[in-house]
Motif scaffolding. Structure first.
Motif, mmCIF file in Angstrom:
data_model
loop_
_atom_site.group_PDB
_atom_site.id
_atom_site.type_symbol
_atom_site.label_atom_id
_atom_site.label_comp_id
_atom_site.label_asym_id
_atom_site.label_seq_id
_atom_site.Cartn_x
_atom_site.Cartn_y
_atom_site.Cartn_z
ATOM 1 N N UNK A 151 -46.504 -10.263 -20.419
ATOM 2 C CA UNK A 151 -47.760 -9.560 -20.638
ATOM 3 C C UNK A 151 -48.932 -10.291 -20.013
ATOM 4 N N UNK A 152 -49.983 -10.495 -20.837
ATOM 5 C CA UNK A 152 -51.188 -11.175 -20.370
ATOM 6 C C UNK A 152 -51.199 -12.659 -20.722
ATOM 7 N N UNK A 153 -50.086 -13.206 -21.201
ATOM 8 C CA UNK A 153 -50.087 -14.606 -21.590
ATOM 9 C C UNK A 153 -50.442 -15.549 -20.443
ATOM 10 N N UNK A 154 -49.922 -15.348 -19.221
ATOM 11 C CA UNK A 154 -50.368 -16.236 -18.131
ATOM 12 C C UNK A 154 -51.874 -16.127 -17.866
ATOM 13 N N UNK A 155 -52.432 -14.915 -17.970
ATOM 14 C CA UNK A 155 -53.868 -14.758 -17.792
ATOM 15 C C UNK A 155 -54.659 -15.474 -18.875
ATOM 16 N N UNK A 156 -54.167 -15.386 -20.125
ATOM 17 C CA UNK A 156 -54.824 -16.093 -21.218
ATOM 18 C C UNK A 156 -54.776 -17.601 -20.994
ATOM 19 N N UNK A 157 -53.645 -18.106 -20.504
ATOM 20 C CA UNK A 157 -53.530 -19.536 -20.218
ATOM 21 C C UNK A 157 -54.494 -19.946 -19.111
ATOM 22 N N UNK A 158 -54.635 -19.106 -18.090
ATOM 23 C CA UNK A 158 -55.580 -19.404 -17.013
ATOM 24 C C UNK A 158 -57.013 -19.411 -17.498
#
Length: 428
Positions: A151-158
């Motif tokens: 999902x958006x987890x990589x975006x949240x980490x960024x």
């Protein structure tokens, strides 16, 4: 004239150094927030009103044709890529001190300017992203599909990586630190796009994700049936936010980090941080993480605190109601960073293009009463928008007998966010 970039290098964006709002303004804003919240709950509509499929008022056909034209998109993407190359060149060959234009372009024009444009006209980063342009012209086929479970987890980490650099790293204004961050961003984002295709850019690029979130408040959108650009109701548009794993994490990072930026400028935090004798970067990192986790946990708990629904539906509620956080996030970000966008944005452009004979117009700092009023209005308006969106979502998602009682916890949580935001802006 003071040298552009001096303040920027002192503390990333430094929005918390803004003029704090007067105590009386904070009280008035809090009273309005509390009153309007319970007015909405008690007397507002009892059937859902917002529908993402409801068409907006279409703009003339030539607007859609112009925006969708391959020539228009190529020109915009080419200009954005040229600007990115210019920023890199200036960062390398320019003065390696406080006069360098990179911090202003990075912290103000990119981090604050792009979401602001997205609120006004739509997800602009998808049109101007240099890495998306590079990926588009490379004749490379993706080796695998993007894992939907991410999902958006990589975006949240960024996003967390960015706010950590700005708010918790040892030297957020360091040119070396910014260059290292950008190098890692390019490697991860472009590498992921080459591996998983354009979907990686939509889910893992933090600036793309932030732009999409902010764009859900834009008054411009597309009618779903015709694809024509139209003027839409932002509350209908809010519901088009994709519900994927990590959606709430993205919003928690945005709201929690902005709140921590305000709190970290307060005497209470400084006294606490100085008193425990731990490395400042470690203390600030823990504080930042705590603020993000508190936002995520309180919203998740509020969404779960209702009866009359089965366990599967209860698990879905935080994601299905996450769009109601967007007005609060945008309102608080605007209240926090408005004068930096207007005034430090001018400094950033002056430094970037060498316009050193141009004077910065301090249009907001010179009028503190106007600035304080705008801060309160942004926070309260964001709160009202969030409450309205949450109320409509609650009566759409909850059983009839729980539509009022089931949303009380969520409304109280939003009131707590607003009171905290006003307190932090008052004390900052």
């Amino acid at each position: 004239m003071s040298q552009p970039g001096v303040t920027l290098l002192a503390h990333g964006l430094g929005g918390s150094t803004d003029l704090p709002i007067p105590y009386s303004y904070a009280l008035i804003g809090a009273a309005w927030a509390l009153t309007l919240t319970f007015a909405v709950v008690a007397f507002a509509w009892r059937t859902p009103r917002f529908d993402p499929d409801r068409p907006g008022r279409p703009l003339p056909g030539w607007v859609t044709r112009a925006v969708d034209s391959p020539m228009t998109r190529s020109v915009v993407a080419g200009l954005a890529l040229a600007l990115a190359v210019w920023v890199i060149a200036v960062a390398i060959v320019g003065p390696q001190d406080t006069g360098n234009a990179l911090p202003g372009a990075f912290y103000v024009l990119l981090w604050v300017g792009v979401p602001t444009l997205s609120v006004l006209i739509g997800p602009v980063w998808r049109a101007v992203s240099p890495l998306r342009t590079v990926r588009r012209v490379l004749p490379v086929r993706a080796l695998r599909n993007y894992p939907e479970g991410l999902g958006y987890w990589p975006g949240a980490a960024g996003l967390f990586a960015f706010v950590w650099l700005e708010l918790a790293s040892p030297d957020p204004g360091s040119l070396t630190a910014i260059k290292i961050w950008l190098a890692c961003y390019v490697v991860v984002t472009l590498g992921g796009a080459l591996l998983c295709g354009p979907r990686w850019l939509s889910r893992a690029d933090p600036f793309d994700v932030y732009s999409v979130v902010a764009s859900r408040l834009a008054v411009f959108g597309r009618n779903r049936m015709s694809g024509q650009i139209a003027v839409v109701n932002p509350f209908n548009h809010l519901r088009t936010l994709p519900v994927r794993p990590g959606t709430l994490a993205v919003l928690a990072v945005l709201l929690g980090s902005t709140a921590f930026d305000s709190f970290s400028a307060s005497p209470d935090w400084r006294n606490f941080a100085d008193g425990i004798g731990i490395n400042t970067a470690v203390t600030r990192s823990i504080g930042l993480l705590v603020f993000v986790l508190v936002v995520a946990a309180t919203f998740w708990g509020a969404a779960q605190a209702t009866g009359g629904i089965d366990r599967a539906r209860r698990r879905e509620l935080p994601g299905l109601m996450a769009h109601s956080l967007i007005p609060i996030v945008v309102g608080y970000v605007f209240a926090h960073y408005l004068s930096y966008l207007v005034e430090k944005g001018q400094q950033a452009v002056i430094a970037l293009f060498g316009l050193h004979d141009v004077e910065v117009a301090y249009v907001l700092s010179a009028h503190p009463a106007v600035l304080a009023t705008l801060k309160v209005c942004f926070v309260v308006a964001g709160h009202i928008g969030g409450v309205i969106a949450a109320h409509d979502a609650a009566i759409r998602l909850l059983p009839k007998r729980h539509q009022i009682t089931g949303q009380l916890t969520m409304m109280l949580t939003m009131v707590a966010y607003t009171f905290t935001g006003l307190y932090l802006l008052f004390g900052g």
